[in-house]
Enzyme design. Structure first.
Site, mmCIF file in Angstrom:
data_model
loop_
_atom_site.group_PDB
_atom_site.id
_atom_site.type_symbol
_atom_site.label_atom_id
_atom_site.label_comp_id
_atom_site.label_asym_id
_atom_site.label_seq_id
_atom_site.Cartn_x
_atom_site.Cartn_y
_atom_site.Cartn_z
ATOM 1 N N TYR A 131 0.828 -1.196 0.000
ATOM 2 C CA TYR A 131 0.000 0.000 0.000
ATOM 3 C C TYR A 131 0.861 1.244 0.000
ATOM 4 O O TYR A 131 2.078 1.188 0.189
ATOM 5 C CB TYR A 131 -0.917 0.025 1.231
ATOM 6 C CG TYR A 131 -0.207 0.352 2.535
ATOM 7 C CD1 TYR A 131 -0.313 1.628 3.096
ATOM 8 C CD2 TYR A 131 0.549 -0.599 3.212
ATOM 9 C CE1 TYR A 131 0.324 1.946 4.288
ATOM 10 C CE2 TYR A 131 1.180 -0.298 4.393
ATOM 11 C CZ TYR A 131 1.068 0.974 4.945
ATOM 12 O OH TYR A 131 1.704 1.278 6.112
ATOM 13 N N ARG A 176 6.981 4.750 -5.131
ATOM 14 C CA ARG A 176 7.267 3.819 -4.028
ATOM 15 C C ARG A 176 6.280 2.659 -4.029
ATOM 16 O O ARG A 176 6.645 1.508 -3.743
ATOM 17 C CB ARG A 176 7.218 4.564 -2.688
ATOM 18 C CG ARG A 176 7.601 3.675 -1.503
ATOM 19 C CD ARG A 176 7.730 4.452 -0.212
ATOM 20 N NE ARG A 176 6.446 5.025 0.217
ATOM 21 C CZ ARG A 176 6.296 5.719 1.338
ATOM 22 N NH1 ARG A 176 7.343 5.949 2.129
ATOM 23 N NH2 ARG A 176 5.115 6.210 1.670
ATOM 24 N N ARG A 218 -7.195 -20.390 -1.364
ATOM 25 C CA ARG A 218 -6.069 -20.296 -0.434
ATOM 26 C C ARG A 218 -4.996 -21.321 -0.774
ATOM 27 O O ARG A 218 -5.248 -22.527 -0.790
ATOM 28 C CB ARG A 218 -6.536 -20.490 1.010
ATOM 29 C CG ARG A 218 -5.436 -20.221 2.038
ATOM 30 C CD ARG A 218 -5.926 -20.480 3.458
ATOM 31 N NE ARG A 218 -4.919 -20.093 4.425
ATOM 32 C CZ ARG A 218 -3.858 -20.830 4.769
ATOM 33 N NH1 ARG A 218 -3.689 -22.026 4.198
ATOM 34 N NH2 ARG A 218 -2.990 -20.406 5.664
ATOM 35 N N HIS A 265 -0.406 -21.253 -0.552
ATOM 36 C CA HIS A 265 0.772 -20.428 -0.320
ATOM 37 C C HIS A 265 1.456 -20.017 -1.627
ATOM 38 O O HIS A 265 2.056 -18.956 -1.712
ATOM 39 C CB HIS A 265 1.781 -21.172 0.577
ATOM 40 C CG HIS A 265 1.415 -21.162 2.028
ATOM 41 N ND1 HIS A 265 0.286 -21.760 2.514
ATOM 42 C CD2 HIS A 265 2.040 -20.595 3.098
ATOM 43 C CE1 HIS A 265 0.221 -21.594 3.828
ATOM 44 N NE2 HIS A 265 1.273 -20.884 4.195
ATOM 45 N N LYS A 280 6.413 -1.586 1.763
ATOM 46 C CA LYS A 280 5.214 -1.099 2.464
ATOM 47 C C LYS A 280 4.116 -2.157 2.352
ATOM 48 O O LYS A 280 3.084 -1.974 1.698
ATOM 49 C CB LYS A 280 4.775 0.237 1.879
ATOM 50 C CG LYS A 280 4.075 1.151 2.876
ATOM 51 C CD LYS A 280 4.021 2.570 2.354
ATOM 52 C CE LYS A 280 3.146 3.484 3.208
ATOM 53 N NZ LYS A 280 3.679 3.691 4.561
ATOM 54 N N GLU A 291 12.811 2.935 13.425
ATOM 55 C CA GLU A 291 11.740 3.859 13.044
ATOM 56 C C GLU A 291 10.616 3.724 14.049
ATOM 57 O O GLU A 291 10.772 3.086 15.095
ATOM 58 C CB GLU A 291 11.252 3.550 11.626
ATOM 59 C CG GLU A 291 10.718 2.140 11.450
ATOM 60 C CD GLU A 291 10.297 1.843 10.016
ATOM 61 O OE1 GLU A 291 10.253 2.769 9.200
ATOM 62 O OE2 GLU A 291 10.005 0.664 9.722
ATOM 63 N N LEU A 344 11.208 1.943 6.567
ATOM 64 C CA LEU A 344 10.547 2.385 5.347
ATOM 65 C C LEU A 344 11.235 3.653 4.861
ATOM 66 O O LEU A 344 11.467 4.574 5.649
ATOM 67 C CB LEU A 344 9.073 2.677 5.618
ATOM 68 C CG LEU A 344 8.287 3.129 4.392
ATOM 69 C CD1 LEU A 344 8.018 1.952 3.474
ATOM 70 C CD2 LEU A 344 6.996 3.819 4.785
#
Length: 273
Positions: free
Chosen positions: A25, A44, A92, A94, A136, A168, A192
């Site tokens: 995101y 980004r 579902r 992996h 992110k 951070e 980040l």
């Protein structure tokens, strides 16, 4: 291609974000319906997706166009603009599903932008997150838990550290001012690469403030002349307490120079054109 009020939107049960947090995101703010620093946030966003091998179903320009169109549909002079891409809707498993492009989500809501007169109380916790903090990703449980703990302690942000090295915050970057120098941890895989952090370094140099990008310790954080918490929504906020002890407050002139410079930078970028 659908949009509506958020409580009327529906997400498929098999979206991989539900099972794995499998997505990335980005977020920023908007003033006067102009999205702040959109190019850098979209860059980004695409970089995060590439690091997880997620194929965004639009070009960078198309994402910008969609966001610019959507932000005009929400009332308010100050907005929070959030978007994410999830890998796919698939049973579902992996293993990445083959031949599927990601799914773009956008959420926009009225939200006040950072107030430079605000101050923060901080607490510290050991950084037990994974070693891909530069992506992110939607996997935010460690940050959620750390932030909840700080709220319960009457603080407003949590500072992560690995041993003595400061990294951070739960959802912000952290910088210090020491002896007139603006210092930030290195932008490696442990933090980040904040866009607001990047701009603070740029604005510091424009205003004759030396900068340093190198690790600093918990003790150096406690001894700093000023502590700054930076984020896309908060911009440049002063911290005044760390683990219950007063911090900073020793170089208000440099701090105000940075806050004023960022306020001007924001106003220039988001003015109606």
């Amino acid at each position: 291609g659908k949009y509506d009020e958020i409580d009327k939107m529906v997400v498929p049960f098999d979206d991989r974000s539900h099972y794995y947090g499998d997505g990335v995101y980005d977020a920023t703010c908007a003033g006067n319906h102009v999205i702040f620093n959109l190019d850098e946030h979209v860059d980004r966003f695409f970089n995060s997706a590439a690091l997880l091998k997620i194929e965004i179903p639009h070009t960078k320009q198309e994402v910008k166009d969609i966001l610019n169109e959507m932000v005009k549909k929400v009332d308010g002079d100050e907005l929070f603009v959030y978007w994410q891409v999830t890998r796919a809707v698939a049973p579902r498993n992996h293993v990445f599903p083959e031949g599927q492009k990601g799914r773009l989500w956008i959420m926009i809501r009225p939200s006040k932008i950072g107030d430079p007169s605000k101050t923060l109380k901080l607490m510290t916790v050991e950084d037990t997150r994974f070693l891909h903090c530069n992506i992110k990703t939607l996997n935010l449980i460690p940050s959620v838990i750390a932030y909840q703990r700080c709220i319960e302690q009457g603080c407003q942000e949590t500072v992560f550290h690995r041993g003595e090295r400061v990294t951070e915050c739960a959802h912000s970057n952290i910088l210090i001012i020491k002896d007139g120098v603006l210092c930030t941890p290195p932008r490696d895989n442990l933090i980040l690469p904040g866009i607001t952090l990047k701009h603070l370094l740029m604005l510091a140099e424009k205003n004759g403030i030396p900068t340093s990008e190198a690790p600093f310790t918990m003790q150096e954080l406690a001894d700093a002349d000023e502590i700054i918490v930076s984020s896309s929504g908060g911009l440049c906020i002063q911290a005044v307490e760390l683990d219950g002890k007063p911090i900073g407050g020793k170089d208000p002139k440099t701090l105000k120079t940075l806050q004023d410079a960022y306020a001007e930078f924001y106003a220039e970028d988001t003015k109606v054109r």
